[in-house]
Design a protein around this motif. Structure first.
Motif, PDB file in Angstrom:
ATOM      1  N   ASN A 199       0.799  -1.221   0.000  1.00 42.47           N
ATOM      2  CA  ASN A 199       0.000   0.000   0.000  1.00 42.47           C
ATOM      3  C   ASN A 199       0.830   1.270   0.000  1.00 42.47           C
ATOM      4  N   THR A 232      -1.944   3.831   5.200  1.00 42.30           N
ATOM      5  CA  THR A 232      -2.290   4.717   4.094  1.00 42.30           C
ATOM      6  C   THR A 232      -2.458   6.163   4.563  1.00 42.30           C
ATOM      7  N   THR A 288      -5.534   3.894  -3.088  1.00 39.78           N
ATOM      8  CA  THR A 288      -4.417   3.192  -2.458  1.00 39.78           C
ATOM      9  C   THR A 288      -4.918   2.176  -1.432  1.00 39.78           C
ATOM     10  N   LEU A 328      -6.717  -0.807  -3.068  1.00 38.08           N
ATOM     11  CA  LEU A 328      -6.025  -1.506  -4.158  1.00 38.08           C
ATOM     12  C   LEU A 328      -6.026  -3.028  -3.991  1.00 38.08           C
ATOM     13  N   PHE A 337       2.674   1.971  -3.275  1.00 39.28           N
ATOM     14  CA  PHE A 337       1.760   2.434  -4.314  1.00 39.28           C
ATOM     15  C   PHE A 337       1.357   3.875  -4.032  1.00 39.28           C
ATOM     16  N   GLY A 338       1.095   4.169  -2.748  1.00 32.72           N
ATOM     17  CA  GLY A 338       0.696   5.519  -2.371  1.00 32.72           C
ATOM     18  C   GLY A 338       1.770   6.532  -2.729  1.00 32.72           C
ATOM     19  N   ALA A 397       1.884   7.019  -6.444  1.00 30.75           N
ATOM     20  CA  ALA A 397       0.719   7.781  -6.879  1.00 30.75           C
ATOM     21  C   ALA A 397       0.923   9.259  -6.574  1.00 30.75           C
TER      22      ALA A 397
END
Lengths: 329, 322
Positions: free
Chosen positions: B147, B265, B195, B198, B150-151, B154
């Protein structure tokens, strides 16, 4: 019979294209006709292609299977080249089908009423109320007590026999010309089997349907069928009127099937059996498909597959044992 | 049905009790207390003073006594005071954060459902098509990428490089009201929401695909086809409801997974929710706050499972609890 057939199947081939390039010839060049009001039995062991024949007629063959060749005519109308949408107007309306497993054949999350009315609303364009009344009538017709209550119940609340009655009610709801029953009693208790078969025979009379009865129970055949087709390895090996076939059995495979039935009049220690199993449909022997299991096998049988010949009037056999009989007469 | 729900809520009570013991016990097992960090930080203060403080706050009492004191005030709705934020009440600290986390979790769940279920259905309808392969690839990626990573990606691409989305916070300007404020909030939630959802999206997509494929091969679907039902009726009426049954059960757990995932997150996006507060409270050893958040998360998970059971019985008539 000089009437037009309800169902005419001509040189039907349904093949399954398996992985590793094997081709299973599940139905291999089958032709037959069914006339109005007639009960025709399709008999054979598991894996002989009976169900695939029925599903081909319904055009419900799933990938990797495909109808490769042949014609299927319903009331003289070719249905092979119909598109999927046109076909939905025929299924359930002109030909209906009942399956082997009543326990799983009904959708578990919808009521019986919902599942019967949806077919009436689809094909007969009935209103909700009309469809409901008709569905209750149908349930009563197939001998279900408390029809109004059953309408609101779910399949899991009913017994196997009751579910099969519901399936029959659904199948006859649009008064189809042909009803296909694929081993409709195999999964039921012995005591219920006769009831269901009698009910189907009664419905057939009432709605003037033709019935294609798929079974491996020769006892059922003798009682209900006008005509019998014996299937082996995706082909018809013997085809005659029921009485003729039972009295003057020709094909060694049919004989084997009959001998494996228990007979009350004879005092035998063991039941007859047919040695071996049906060869897989992607690996048939080169000659006659029954040759590996046939007690009368000849050299010729291993070389080439015999044709289905009419050896007596309306009695067709696919076997070299009777090769010259047709010509002599 | 109502009886069942009432019974389930009654079962809540012993479960809540066990939950309080676990939460309290874990807090006790953790080393140090709110004053440990400060006594190390400030050598000028006499350790004696801290000891007096401990005595005054009741931190030296036997554990069952402390538990009894905590549970009786929690039962009266008093979550106590923070030991760090100048003794502000825990309820006050949590209030706004809790709402933020709920918004984010709900938003993320919506994205998960709206993306995974249609794609799963389509993949099953056309297995081995381009979209199916694409979805499978995305599914593996979604499960494989953590997570927080990816966050970060992004944020780097979509917010720093392209500037499409804000990188942090819940709102841009405090002055906006009404519909504009709502849109602004949504805009801020898109990146953290995606996120957070996901892994769930990837999982449910795969589940949905295999469930639909499974149901499409079942006997009652063959019956529906044999009845002449159209393709759309077969798929959306006869298949979908059956395929959703196992998905619904999983969704109940998903609520817990989302809230757990929110801890990380929220940190990545500096989103002022329960997660960020939880992390900072853990580092500050602010146990009243930690225990309160753990309790809230536990209760939410219990509620999630209850909701799943209720939906389950609505969608599947074979499961009617009476």
């Amino acid at each position: 019979m000089n009437k037009e057939p309800v169902l005419d199947v001509e040189q039907l081939k349904t093949y399954f294209y398996l992985d590793d390039d094997k081709v299973a010839r599940a139905v291999d060049n089958i032709s037959f006709s069914i006339y109005p009001g007639e009960t025709v039995a399709l008999v054979g062991e598991s894996g002989s292609g009976k169900s695939i024949t029925a599903l081909s007629v319904m055009q419900l063959i799933n990938k990797p299977g495909r109808i490769v060749e042949g014609n299927i005519l319903i009331d003289g109308e070719e249905i092979i080249q119909l598109n999927p949408k046109q076909m939905t107007k025929i299924r359930g309306n002109e030909i209906a089908m009942i399956f082997q497993e009543p326990m799983t054949a009904l959708n578990p999350v919808y009521t019986i009423g919902n599942q019967i009315t949806e077919i009436l609303r689809k094909h007969k364009k009935m209103s909700k109320i009309d469809a409901r009344d008709k569905a209750i009538n149908l349930l009563k017709t197939v001998g279900i007590p408390r029809a109004e209550e059953i309408m609101k119940e779910y399949p899991h609340q009913l017994s196997g026999g009751m579910r099969q009655r519901v399936m029959i009610a659904m199948a006859i709801s649009c008064e189809p010309k042909l009803l296909i029953a694929d081993e409709p009693t195999t999964a039921l208790d012995v005591t219920i089997q006769a009831q269901i078969l009698d009910l189907m025979a009664e419905m057939k009379e009432k709605y003037h349907m033709a019935l294609l009865l798929i079974t491996h129970d020769v006892g059922v055949v003798s009682e209900y069928a006008d005509r019998v087709m014996v299937m082996y390895g995706g082909q018809i090996v013997e085809h005659a009127q029921t009485k003729e076939l039972l009295r003057h059995t020709k094909h060694p495979y049919t004989k084997g099937l009959l001998e494996s039935l228990p007979n009350m009049d004879e005092d035998a220690d063991r039941l007859g059996t047919i040695k071996g199993t049906v060869p897989p449909a992607y690996n048939f022997p080169a000659g006659c498909r029954f040759s590996a299991r046939c007690p009368f096998v000849m050299e010729k049988c291993k070389q080439s597959n015999p044709e289905l010949e009419e050896i007596e009037t309306d009695h067709f056999v696919r076997c070299y044992l009777y090769e010259n009989e047709g010509e002599q007469e | 049905m109502y009886k069942y729900i009432i019974r389930r809520i009654l079962v809540f009570i012993p479960m809540l009790f066990i939950l309080t013991i676990m939460v309290f016990g874990l807090a006790q097992l953790a080393p140090g207390d709110a004053l440990t960090g400060q006594s190390l930080a400030d050598p000028n203060v006499d350790p004696e003073v801290y000891e007096q403080q401990r005595e005054a706050l009741g931190l030296n009492d036997p554990i069952p006594v402390q538990y009894g004191r905590w549970i009786s005030s929690v039962a009266q709705g008093d979550l106590g005071n923070s030991l760090v934020f100048n003794g502000r009440s825990v309820a006050e600290l949590i209030e706004s954060r809790f709402a933020n986390t709920l918004y984010l979790g709900f938003f993320s769940l919506c994205i998960t459902i709206l993306v995974s279920i249609p794609i799963g259905i389509y993949s099953a309808k056309r297995p081995y098509s381009l979209l199916d392969y694409g979805a499978t690839g995305f599914g593996f990626l979604g499960l494989a990428i953590p997570n927080f990573f990816f966050g970060l990606i992004a944020i780097y691409i979509l917010s720093i490089k392209l500037g499409w989305f804000p990188a942090q916070g819940t709102m841009s300007a405090p002055g906006v009201t009404g519909f504009e404020a709502f849109i602004d909030r949504i805009h801020h939630m898109i990146l953290p929401g995606i996120t957070l959802g996901l892994a769930g999206t990837a999982t449910y997509m795969r589940y949905m695909r295999s469930e639909v494929l499974d149901v499409l091969g079942s006997d009652y679907i063959r019956t529906a086809r044999a009845k002449g039902m159209s393709d759309s009726s077969v798929l959306y009426k006869h298949t979908l409801r059956n395929a959703l049954i196992p998905i619904i059960t999983l969704m109940g757990f998903e609520i817990g997974v989302l809230l757990g995932g929110a801890v990380i997150t929220e940190q990545v996006f500096q989103y002022p929710g329960l997660g960020t507060l939880f992390l900072s409270s853990v580092t500050n050893r602010d146990y009243p706050v930690v225990m309160a958040i753990a309790m809230i998360l536990g209760i939410l998970i219990l509620i999630g499972n209850l909701l799943a059971d209720i939906f389950y019985s609505i969608i599947d008539p074979r499961i009617r609890y009476d």
